[in-house]
Write a protein that holds these residues in place. Structure first.
Motif, PDB file in Angstrom:
ATOM      1  N   LEU A  28      -5.844   2.136   1.668  1.00 26.06           N
ATOM      2  CA  LEU A  28      -6.092   1.249   0.531  1.00 26.06           C
ATOM      3  C   LEU A  28      -6.092  -0.216   0.940  1.00 26.06           C
ATOM      4  O   LEU A  28      -6.924  -1.004   0.487  1.00 26.06           O
ATOM      5  CB  LEU A  28      -5.020   1.482  -0.545  1.00 26.06           C
ATOM      6  CG  LEU A  28      -5.041   2.834  -1.258  1.00 26.06           C
ATOM      7  CD1 LEU A  28      -3.809   2.981  -2.139  1.00 26.06           C
ATOM      8  CD2 LEU A  28      -6.309   2.971  -2.104  1.00 26.06           C
TER       9      LEU A  28
ATOM     10  N   GLY B 216       0.814  -1.207   0.000  1.00 23.13           N
ATOM     11  CA  GLY B 216       0.000   0.000   0.000  1.00 23.13           C
ATOM     12  C   GLY B 216       0.848   1.258   0.000  1.00 23.13           C
ATOM     13  O   GLY B 216       0.511   2.247  -0.658  1.00 23.13           O
TER      14      GLY B 216
ATOM     15  N   ALA C 183       0.547   3.959  -2.925  1.00 22.79           N
ATOM     16  CA  ALA C 183       0.152   5.312  -2.520  1.00 22.79           C
ATOM     17  C   ALA C 183       1.193   6.340  -2.958  1.00 22.79           C
ATOM     18  O   ALA C 183       0.844   7.449  -3.388  1.00 22.79           O
ATOM     19  CB  ALA C 183      -0.044   5.362  -1.007  1.00 22.79           C
TER      20      ALA C 183
END
Length: 384
Positions: free
Chosen positions: A374, A311, A315
């Motif tokens: 996420l 993640g 990101a």
């Protein structure tokens, strides 16, 4: 097509810098739950370490290999920031585990201390102090175990610190006398000059890709792969994951949780130092160079999902792409028939600073619907 490749490259380049800066925080904050506001100052220390290594390589006997100073600066920056991080964990953080507000305030105070330290102390003397700390903590690792046990252990350790202090003093004196710029460099910004092989750019499809950006992308890739391998394949990586998920059970199974804390914080801090090497290649280095990255680092970790490296990676690149699309005004190029009011808004945000404001605002809105990011953390660590 060229616009697409240019946007992708710029987004990946921005995301790589952000990911490199956030990778250490993803370990410290994501795995340990420590809100370290001094993370930016650890990046700053890595950047200054790069500057010092560069000046050392300008000495006559090292001038022939000057272009290799970046390769030496990377492990040096990792060691410097890692040792400072370990010192911070041993003296401050370990007494505040489980108290996020107190940890936040304490690390914020440490960040101010480090900034003022860099402003007030000449870099030659600061380098000597860092050498003293690095050697003092590292020498026991290279000594035979029997010497560190029994009655002679205190004498051996004291002797190691004495030798480290002597080497640190000699290092500071030598640097101050041979490289006068180090002694004069305090609060002003300093510049790191890229070696010859990192200058210029690569031409492809009428596009120019700056070599420093490409090097940072490669550095980030190697760092991410190394961290993933360490956490999933090494013995200590498995221990870190075990302590993260269930500390009490890990302690019962004989895992040295105290050592795991030190190692985890040291690795996260060391990665911040490596990020400082990357940052130093992009612009001037000053006491506040890490401050501009700390908010973005936390945004990356929170958006990706606390404790999830995948993640964090996604990101970082998502923020990089959005920042380039908004900040460079590429949305107007992609959509030339954009309605007037919307086009005016896009033009207003078509600067780097305003693009960051817009991206952070979008992240805040996104987190209203997915507060865990996420990739939310799952398992016993969440239940705990």
């Amino acid at each position: 097509m060229e616009l697409l490749f240019e946007s992708l490259f710029n987004g990946v380049a921005i995301g790589s810098v952000l990911l490199m800066a956030a990778l250490g925080l993803a370990i410290v904050f994501g795995l340990m739950g420590v809100i370290n506001l001094a993370h930016g100052e650890l990046i700053m220390l890595g950047a200054y370490t790069t500057y010092v290594v560069q000046l050392i390589f300008k000495l006559p006997f090292l001038a022939p290999v000057y272009n290799a100073y970046v390769l030496v600066a990377i492990p040096c920056a990792f060691a410097v920031s890692g040792v400072i991080g370990i010192l911070l964990e041993r003296t401050v953080i370990r007494r505040l585990y489980g108290n996020p507000l107190e940890t936040l305030l304490a690390t914020w105070g440490v960040s101010l201390i480090l900034q003022q330290f860099v402003r007030s102390v000449p870099l030659a003397y600061a380098a000597g102090m860092v050498v003293f700390l690095v050697l003092g903590f590292s020498l026991p690792l290279f000594l035979p175990t029997p010497l560190l046990e029994g009655r002679q252990s205190r004498l051996v350790r004291s002797g190691g610190w004495a030798v480290s202090a002597l080497i640190g003093v000699l290092c500071a004196g030598g640097l101050a006398s041979q490289i006068s710029r180090i002694a004069r460099a305090t609060s002003r910004n300093v510049d790191v000059t890229a070696p010859k092989w990192m200058r210029g750019g690569l031409e492809w499809m009428d596009l120019t890709f700056p070599v420093p950006r490409l090097v940072i992308i490669v550095m980030t890739f190697i760092a991410v792969v190394g961290v993933i391998w360490f956490l999933n394949r090494s013995v200590w990586g498995v221990r870190i994951r075990a302590v993260t998920q269930n500390r009490s059970m890990s302690d019962c199974l004989g895992i040295p949780t105290d050592t795991v804390d030190v190692l985890t914080f040291g690795i996260g801090s060391g990665l911040a130092g490596v990020a400082g090497v990357a940052v130093s290649l992009l612009g001037s280095v000053g006491p506040n160079v890490g401050t501009s990255y700390i908010v973005g680092c936390f945004m990356v970790v929170v958006l990706g999902g606390v404790g999830n490296l995948l993640g964090t990676v996604l990101a970082s690149f998502a923020i990089g792409l959005l920042t380039d699309l908004i900040g460079a005004g590429r949305l107007l190029t992609i959509w030339p028939d954009m309605p007037g009011p919307l086009a005016s808004g896009v033009e207003f945000f078509a600067t780097t600073s305003m693009a960051q404001v817009m991206v952070f605002a979008l992240i805040v809105v996104f987190l209203q619907f997915r507060p865990a990011g996420l990739f939310p953390q799952k398992g016993r660590m969440v239940e705990a």
